[in-house]
Scaffold this motif. Structure first.
Motif, PDB file in Angstrom:
ATOM      1  N   ARG A   1       0.827  -1.215   0.000  1.00  0.00           N
ATOM      2  CA  ARG A   1       0.000   0.000   0.000  1.00  0.00           C
ATOM      3  C   ARG A   1       0.860   1.263   0.000  1.00  0.00           C
ATOM      4  O   ARG A   1       0.377   2.340  -0.264  1.00  0.00           O
TER       5      ARG A   1
ATOM      6  N   MET B   1       1.949   2.611   2.679  1.00  0.00           N
ATOM      7  CA  MET B   1       1.325   3.382   3.747  1.00  0.00           C
ATOM      8  C   MET B   1       2.398   4.254   4.397  1.00  0.00           C
ATOM      9  O   MET B   1       3.455   3.742   4.772  1.00  0.00           O
TER      10      MET B   1
ATOM     11  N   PHE C   1       0.080   5.820  -0.105  1.00  0.00           N
ATOM     12  CA  PHE C   1      -1.353   5.500  -0.102  1.00  0.00           C
ATOM     13  C   PHE C   1      -2.229   6.739   0.043  1.00  0.00           C
ATOM     14  O   PHE C   1      -3.214   6.900  -0.667  1.00  0.00           O
ATOM     15  N   ILE C   2      -1.872   7.620   0.981  1.00  0.00           N
ATOM     16  CA  ILE C   2      -2.744   8.777   1.241  1.00  0.00           C
ATOM     17  C   ILE C   2      -2.801   9.662  -0.013  1.00  0.00           C
ATOM     18  O   ILE C   2      -3.871  10.119  -0.422  1.00  0.00           O
TER      19      ILE C   2
END
Ligand SMILES: Cc1ncc(C[n+]2csc(CCOP(=O)(O)OP(=O)(O)O)c2C)c(N)n1
Lengths: 375, 275
Positions: B113, B115, B258-259
């Protein structure tokens, strides 16, 4: 037709109820019969400024919503039996950490993968006792689509108010059923927001172990720095192994729900006044029970129905009151062992007065089955 | 500038720590606190998420926000914290059992991901807290309390795993090199996306004594001999590399995290793009 009148599914009503309550973070792993909730969240949450996270499994889903809640978002997940089993260990963290979260368990038939798409009510005991360690929890079970919406809002309110996980446990029938409902306007239903802690930030304690106490929760990132731990901890949130502390900590996790009992325990009675036969039911069987009771009353029998909207804490006082004149209590439920019936039996001296009507083949309970027990 | 001590990030009344004499955890904790200080991070903006194990108890000594979770799941909790409030600096502190064995799936998917979190895995080659059983990073043929006849399993390379799964920043140092460790942690905290620092560290109570390294200093000597920078390691040819490990920055890339990707998706949706 009223403006907000819509024909919607139980699972849809749950998702919209969550948004209404202010939920902005969802983490989950798809599973029938709950997946519609995930799909709606993935579609709606970006536009609401929130996050939909599809995690690698249900252990991660539960961890993520706990983390998200502590960082300030009202958070939830939805699952069914197999996923709910995987969530148990981390659900315990939310209990000892007093983290407000909502878990939707759309109950399906087991054991194990079981009849994966069929309804059941066989998770009541897992909701109550499924984790290691002594603890208390709140669980609600809707019987209509409107209740799916309202109870979801309530679940978030109770979670915030009592700093606890709340499980909403519709059975598959209720989750997948479609009914007409009027979507409440903003402001129509009360929505509880997190209360900001007061006092000097440096003095903030995340917990209070006085009997019945619920301490306001700060959010990570605010000026109040704090610790939450899965280990036995003191009021400062740090590990604490003293027996005196542990006793107060475990007791308070129970007494805070005892203190809120009147607020938490909800039942609804239908013609229970003076009834000789009381039917105690929750979820989809409430509908069959009310139909069977109506037919019986038409024949002159005194039959009432008590709907358990709250399943945990168990509505003992309400059942005892409704059963005052009853000679017989019938408990229809979609499991073999009589998970609710067992609890009802604990409340009466004459164990034989409790009759079970059980369905454990993935089929709904029909009014005729209950009618037979009334005879 | 005076040397960073990191003291303001430590809960000083909880010290001295509970770790064994010679354990490397204290060095890693010190490196982490100093990295926070050198980056001038506000303690209220940091969340330390820990798993379960000896290193997983690091939060007991940290005066920042903390969440002590379950064995293996720290990254899942950290993911929720970060997505809920992306302004927070989130570090996940895990042992090799925690982060790469029972929690291996979360490591893979956090890296995939990308992240924006920093994982700091202290790899002491065994389950220290529960008495030195073998983990997924215990070298093949090593002796532990559950491989008394030598370990029949092969070991994971945590850094290779993180690289393959898509982490933006991956580095490895040993707890015999506190300053380098601090520098790697600083870089990891500043890296966009998922970052991981593996600290190879001695377990002087369990792993060392069972593997012919009776005294704490023996394990430190061993770490110094076995950890090689790329300049040396890469010059070796197979099978010379066997038994050695590479230290330093192993991966450094800036794929969108991811964000960032989520926000781009959100904008597309709001612009009426494809749902
Ligand atoms: C679900 C679960 N399984 C097992 C354990 C027991 N346990 C606690 S710590 C640990 C291993 C710790 O090893 P590692 O993560 O390598 O950290 P270290 O103690 O070496 O720092 C185990 C197996 C646990 N707490 N929870």
């Amino acid at each position: 037709m009223k403006k907000n009148q819509r024909l919607i599914q139980g699972n849809e009503a749950i998702a919209f109820g969550a948004f209404y309550a202010g939920a902005r973070f969802y983490a989950g792993y798809p599973i029938t019969p709950s997946s519609e909730i995930a799909e709606i969240c993935s579609r709606e949450l970006p536009g609401l400024g929130g996050f939909y996270m599809q995690m690698e499994d249900e252990l991660a889903s539960m961890g993520a919503i706990i983390g998200a809640s502590l960082a300030g978002s009202k958070s939830f997940t939805a699952t069914s039996g197999p996923g709910f089993s995987l969530m148990q260990e981390n659900l315990g963290v939310a209990i000892i950490g007093e983290v407000p979260i909502v878990v939707i368990d759309v109950q399906r038939s087991g054991p194990s993968t079981g009849l994966a798409t069929k309804p059941a009510q066989s998770d009541f005991m897992q909701i109550r006792w499924g984790r290691h360690g002594d603890q208390a929890i709140i669980a609600l079970a809707p019987a209509t689509v409107r209740e799916c919406f309202e109870f979801t809002v309530l679940a978030f309110n109770l979670a915030e108010k009592y700093r606890t996980p709340v499980v909403l446990a519709p059975d598959e029938i209720i989750g997948h059923m479609r009914e007409n409902m009027e979507i409440p306007e903003p402001g129509e239903l009360p929505v509880v927001e997190r209360t900001e802690p007061q006092g000097e930030p440096a003095d903030y304690r995340p917990f209070c172990f006085k009997e019945g106490c619920v301490h306001p929760l700060a959010n990570y990132g605010s000026e109040r720095i704090y610790h939450v731990t899965s280990s036995m901890n003191g009021e400062d949130g740090f590990s604490n192994n003293s027996p005196e502390n542990a006793a107060r900590r475990v007791a308070q996790l129970h007494t805070k729900l005892d203190a809120g009992r009147e607020d938490i325990v909800m039942t609804e009675s239908f013609d229970v006044e003076g009834c000789e036969t009381l039917i105690v039911a929750s979820g989809a069987p409430v509908r069959a029970a009310r139909s069977a009771a109506k037919d019986a009353r038409a024949k002159g029998l005194k039959v009432g129905v008590l709907q358990l909207k709250t399943v945990w804490p168990f509505p003992e006082l309400e059942i005892a009151a409704a059963a005052k004149n009853a000679r017989r209590i019938i408990v229809p439920e979609m499991n073999y062992s009589g998970q609710l019936a067992g609890e009802v039996r604990k409340l009466v001296n004459d164990k034989n007065m409790v009759r079970q009507v059980n369905s454990y083949n993935g089929q709904i309970i029909f009014p005729a089955q209950i009618a037979q027990a009334i005879q | 500038m005076a040397h960073a001590t990191g003291m303001k990030y430590l809960k000083q009344d909880a010290l001295p720590h509970m770790w064994c004499a010679g354990c490397g955890n204290g060095v890693v904790l010190g490196a982490l606190a100093r990295a926070f200080e050198e980056l001038d991070l506000a303690p209220e903006d940091i969340v330390a998420v820990t798993g379960i194990g000896c290193w997983g108890k690091a939060d007991d000594y940290l005066a920042v926000n903390a969440l002590h979770t379950t064995h293996g799941r720290a990254l899942a909790y950290a993911t929720g914290v970060k997505a809920s409030n992306p302004k927070l600096r989130v570090v996940a502190l895990m042992g090799d059992g925690d982060g790469a064995t029972i929690g291996g799936n979360h490591l893979i998917h956090s890296a995939r991901r990308n992240m924006p979190l920093t994982a700091i895995i202290v790899n002491n080659y065994n389950y220290g807290m529960t008495g030195g059983q073998f983990s997924a990073t215990t070298p093949a043929n090593a002796f532990t309390s559950t491989s008394v006849g030598s370990n029949p399993e092969r070991a994971f390379d945590i850094c290779e795993l993180a690289r393959a799964a898509g982490a933006n920043y991956v580095a490895r140092e040993t707890s015999a090199a506190g300053m380098k460790l601090k520098n790697r942690i600083k870089e990891a905290l500043e890296a966009p996306g998922f970052s991981l620092v593996e600290a190879i560290s001695p377990c002087t109570t369990q792993f060392g004594p069972k593997n012919n390294m009776r005294r704490p200093v023996d394990m430190f000597e061993w770490l110094k001999a076995k950890g090689l920078p790329a300049s040396k390691y890469d010059k070796m040819v197979h099978p010379e590399q066997e038994g050695f490990f590479k230290t330093g920055v192993l991966v450094n890339r800036d794929a969108p995290d991811f964000i960032t990707r989520y926000e781009a998706m959100r904008s597309r949706m709001q612009a009426g793009g494809r749902e």
